[in-house]
Design a protein around this motif. Structure first.
Motif, PDB file in Angstrom:
ATOM      1  N   GLU A 176       6.128  -9.435   7.458  1.00 59.65           N
ATOM      2  CA  GLU A 176       6.495  -8.060   7.075  1.00 59.65           C
ATOM      3  C   GLU A 176       5.637  -7.562   5.915  1.00 59.65           C
ATOM      4  O   GLU A 176       5.196  -6.404   5.905  1.00 59.65           O
ATOM      5  CB  GLU A 176       7.966  -8.016   6.685  1.00 59.65           C
ATOM      6  CG  GLU A 176       8.934  -8.198   7.835  1.00 59.65           C
ATOM      7  CD  GLU A 176      10.372  -8.281   7.363  1.00 59.65           C
ATOM      8  OE1 GLU A 176      11.264  -7.850   8.109  1.00 59.65           O
ATOM      9  OE2 GLU A 176      10.616  -8.782   6.247  1.00 59.65           O
ATOM     10  N   THR A 177       5.409  -8.414   4.947  1.00 61.13           N
ATOM     11  CA  THR A 177       4.624  -8.012   3.787  1.00 61.13           C
ATOM     12  C   THR A 177       3.183  -7.744   4.185  1.00 61.13           C
ATOM     13  O   THR A 177       2.563  -6.783   3.725  1.00 61.13           O
ATOM     14  CB  THR A 177       4.681  -9.104   2.701  1.00 61.13           C
ATOM     15  OG1 THR A 177       6.041  -9.317   2.337  1.00 61.13           O
ATOM     16  CG2 THR A 177       3.901  -8.689   1.467  1.00 61.13           C
ATOM     17  N   ARG A 178       2.637  -8.579   5.067  1.00 64.53           N
ATOM     18  CA  ARG A 178       1.272  -8.353   5.553  1.00 64.53           C
ATOM     19  C   ARG A 178       1.168  -7.027   6.306  1.00 64.53           C
ATOM     20  O   ARG A 178       0.214  -6.264   6.128  1.00 64.53           O
ATOM     21  CB  ARG A 178       0.854  -9.525   6.432  1.00 64.53           C
ATOM     22  CG  ARG A 178      -0.612  -9.505   6.851  1.00 64.53           C
ATOM     23  CD  ARG A 178      -0.779  -8.970   8.255  1.00 64.53           C
ATOM     24  NE  ARG A 178       0.019  -9.725   9.200  1.00 64.53           N
ATOM     25  CZ  ARG A 178       0.277  -9.293  10.429  1.00 64.53           C
ATOM     26  NH1 ARG A 178      -0.155  -8.110  10.836  1.00 64.53           N
ATOM     27  NH2 ARG A 178       1.032 -10.014  11.245  1.00 64.53           N
ATOM     28  N   ILE A 179       2.168  -6.729   7.139  1.00 64.71           N
ATOM     29  CA  ILE A 179       2.174  -5.457   7.861  1.00 64.71           C
ATOM     30  C   ILE A 179       2.205  -4.296   6.881  1.00 64.71           C
ATOM     31  O   ILE A 179       1.513  -3.284   7.048  1.00 64.71           O
ATOM     32  CB  ILE A 179       3.370  -5.399   8.832  1.00 64.71           C
ATOM     33  CG1 ILE A 179       3.140  -6.362  10.002  1.00 64.71           C
ATOM     34  CG2 ILE A 179       3.601  -3.974   9.337  1.00 64.71           C
ATOM     35  CD1 ILE A 179       4.353  -6.541  10.896  1.00 64.71           C
ATOM     36  N   GLU A 180       3.002  -4.440   5.831  1.00 61.63           N
ATOM     37  CA  GLU A 180       3.089  -3.380   4.832  1.00 61.63           C
ATOM     38  C   GLU A 180       1.733  -3.144   4.171  1.00 61.63           C
ATOM     39  O   GLU A 180       1.318  -1.998   3.956  1.00 61.63           O
ATOM     40  CB  GLU A 180       4.144  -3.752   3.793  1.00 61.63           C
ATOM     41  CG  GLU A 180       4.552  -2.587   2.909  1.00 61.63           C
ATOM     42  CD  GLU A 180       5.906  -2.833   2.282  1.00 61.63           C
ATOM     43  OE1 GLU A 180       5.939  -2.949   1.051  1.00 61.63           O
ATOM     44  OE2 GLU A 180       6.903  -2.919   3.007  1.00 61.63           O
ATOM     45  N   LEU A 181       1.035  -4.212   3.861  1.00 63.34           N
ATOM     46  CA  LEU A 181      -0.300  -4.076   3.268  1.00 63.34           C
ATOM     47  C   LEU A 181      -1.257  -3.396   4.244  1.00 63.34           C
ATOM     48  O   LEU A 181      -2.053  -2.534   3.847  1.00 63.34           O
ATOM     49  CB  LEU A 181      -0.846  -5.451   2.880  1.00 63.34           C
ATOM     50  CG  LEU A 181      -0.147  -6.162   1.723  1.00 63.34           C
ATOM     51  CD1 LEU A 181      -0.671  -7.589   1.585  1.00 63.34           C
ATOM     52  CD2 LEU A 181      -0.346  -5.406   0.422  1.00 63.34           C
ATOM     53  N   GLU A 182      -1.180  -3.784   5.517  1.00 66.39           N
ATOM     54  CA  GLU A 182      -2.086  -3.189   6.492  1.00 66.39           C
ATOM     55  C   GLU A 182      -1.746  -1.718   6.745  1.00 66.39           C
ATOM     56  O   GLU A 182      -2.635  -0.914   7.039  1.00 66.39           O
ATOM     57  CB  GLU A 182      -2.055  -3.995   7.783  1.00 66.39           C
ATOM     58  CG  GLU A 182      -2.620  -5.402   7.605  1.00 66.39           C
ATOM     59  CD  GLU A 182      -3.006  -6.057   8.908  1.00 66.39           C
ATOM     60  OE1 GLU A 182      -4.202  -5.984   9.255  1.00 66.39           O
ATOM     61  OE2 GLU A 182      -2.125  -6.628   9.565  1.00 66.39           O
ATOM     62  N   LEU A 183      -0.476  -1.360   6.637  1.00 62.16           N
ATOM     63  CA  LEU A 183      -0.132   0.062   6.699  1.00 62.16           C
ATOM     64  C   LEU A 183      -0.742   0.811   5.525  1.00 62.16           C
ATOM     65  O   LEU A 183      -1.212   1.936   5.666  1.00 62.16           O
ATOM     66  CB  LEU A 183       1.393   0.228   6.713  1.00 62.16           C
ATOM     67  CG  LEU A 183       2.102  -0.117   8.026  1.00 62.16           C
ATOM     68  CD1 LEU A 183       3.613  -0.137   7.830  1.00 62.16           C
ATOM     69  CD2 LEU A 183       1.720   0.870   9.134  1.00 62.16           C
ATOM     70  N   ASP A 184      -0.726   0.174   4.353  1.00 60.11           N
ATOM     71  CA  ASP A 184      -1.380   0.786   3.186  1.00 60.11           C
ATOM     72  C   ASP A 184      -2.861   1.019   3.446  1.00 60.11           C
ATOM     73  O   ASP A 184      -3.460   1.960   2.924  1.00 60.11           O
ATOM     74  CB  ASP A 184      -1.243  -0.124   1.966  1.00 60.11           C
ATOM     75  CG  ASP A 184       0.169  -0.157   1.400  1.00 60.11           C
ATOM     76  OD1 ASP A 184       1.025   0.592   1.899  1.00 60.11           O
ATOM     77  OD2 ASP A 184       0.411  -0.945   0.472  1.00 60.11           O
ATOM     78  N   LEU A 185      -3.468   0.130   4.237  1.00 59.95           N
ATOM     79  CA  LEU A 185      -4.898   0.214   4.523  1.00 59.95           C
ATOM     80  C   LEU A 185      -5.213   1.156   5.684  1.00 59.95           C
ATOM     81  O   LEU A 185      -6.369   1.283   6.091  1.00 59.95           O
ATOM     82  CB  LEU A 185      -5.442  -1.184   4.828  1.00 59.95           C
ATOM     83  CG  LEU A 185      -5.438  -2.161   3.654  1.00 59.95           C
ATOM     84  CD1 LEU A 185      -5.639  -3.592   4.143  1.00 59.95           C
ATOM     85  CD2 LEU A 185      -6.519  -1.788   2.644  1.00 59.95           C
TER      86      LEU A 185
END
Length: 301
Positions: A176-185
């Motif tokens: 989930e945290t990785r997805i959140e970072l990739e959404l930021d990107l």
């Protein structure tokens, strides 16, 4: 193998003990067979607490529950002795030492995949704090890929299974945290399919559903984002008798108002911060099924 902040994704070449999936041990000549039953349970317990003392009484309880035989402690000693011989014959650089009130499995570096996972997540957290979101996302993806199935699958111990479930939760939280970072990107287009699969498996997990709504909305699929909210709300009401948490409700309002900021907006950073930027006062983390985790806050921190 070492993993340092900014040093790229890890490779599990040095891993000897695997518990993130079926219990596996690698020796100098390949896989080492651990006899199922008592030896497997004892080794799993020691690996879950690597470099920490595990009491003999605890090991006895794992194997026999509340009805141990008079020879239980002796049988545990025999199992430990056999594990030591297996380690020695396979030239495994780890040792099970006796330390009152029980035993400790001493390992160094990345011999245990769970330890490698924890360190990789910590390195990702460091990169994220430094603003290196791409590198942090790469490390989190590599950390989650260390899994080869459910933690300790096949090991016959309900007590150990409950501990294994905690590690499985950490994997999902890292994802989930990785997805959140990739959404930021701004990688929402690439993420939609992956998040949809995860939501099917974990339909009551509000953090994932919010991420799916955000990815759909940013991909120009506003109607689908709102439909995802509707389906999630119906599931929560039907199965738990609960309304969605405040953060998810606020995201729906932000989508309806067209006030969700794009990834390039400084306020963007996961659906919680998107909601905040839209001017709501919703309380984060109120979702059912999402539960607190080691990295449950936005970003790996």
């Amino acid at each position: 193998m070492t993993v340092s902040p900014g040093g790229g994704a890890p490779t599990p070449d040095a891993v000897v003990f695997r518990i993130l999936g079926p219990l596996q041990v690698a020796g100098h000549a390949g896989q080492v067979r651990i006899p199922p039953g008592r030896q497997e349970v004892i080794l799993a317990a020691l690996l879950l607490e690597a470099n920490r003392v595990v009491s003999t009484d605890y090991l006895v309880d794992l194997i026999w529950d509340d009805e141990p035989p008079d020879t239980a402690r002796t049988q545990v000693q025999i199992c430990v002795s056999r594990l030591r011989k297996l380690f020695s014959s396979a030239a495994i650089a780890a040792a099970i030492t006796t330390r009152p009130p029980g035993y400790v499995l001493k390992t160094e570096g990345d011999l245990v995949d769970a330890a490698l996972f924890a360190r990789t997540v910590a390195d990702a957290r460091t990169l994220a704090k430094q603003g290196q979101l791409g590198g942090a996302a790469e490390l989190l993806r590599a950390a989650a890929e260390l899994w080869q199935g459910d933690c300790l699958s096949g090991v016959s111990s309900e007590t150990l299974r409950s501990k294994a479930l905690q590690l499985d939760e950490e994997r999902l939280t890292a994802t989930e945290t990785r997805i959140e970072l990739e959404l930021d990107l701004g990688r929402h287009h690439q993420l939609v399919g992956e998040i949809q699969l995860l939501v099917r498996v974990h339909p009551l997990r509000e953090r994932l559903r919010g991420q799916l709504m955000l990815a759909l909305y940013r991909s120009g699929r506003q109607a689908e984002a709102l439909e995802s909210y509707r389906v999630g709300r119906e599931l929560l009401v039907e199965e738990l008798g609960l309304e969605p948490g405040g953060e998810l409700r606020a995201l729906e309002s932000a989508i309806l108002a067209g006030e969700v900021p794009p990834p390039s907006c400084p306020a963007a950073g996961g659906y919680g911060r998107a909601v905040e930027a839209a001017g709501t006062d919703a309380e984060p983390g109120a979702g059912a099924g999402a539960g607190p985790g080691p990295a449950s806050e936005p970003g790996p921190g």
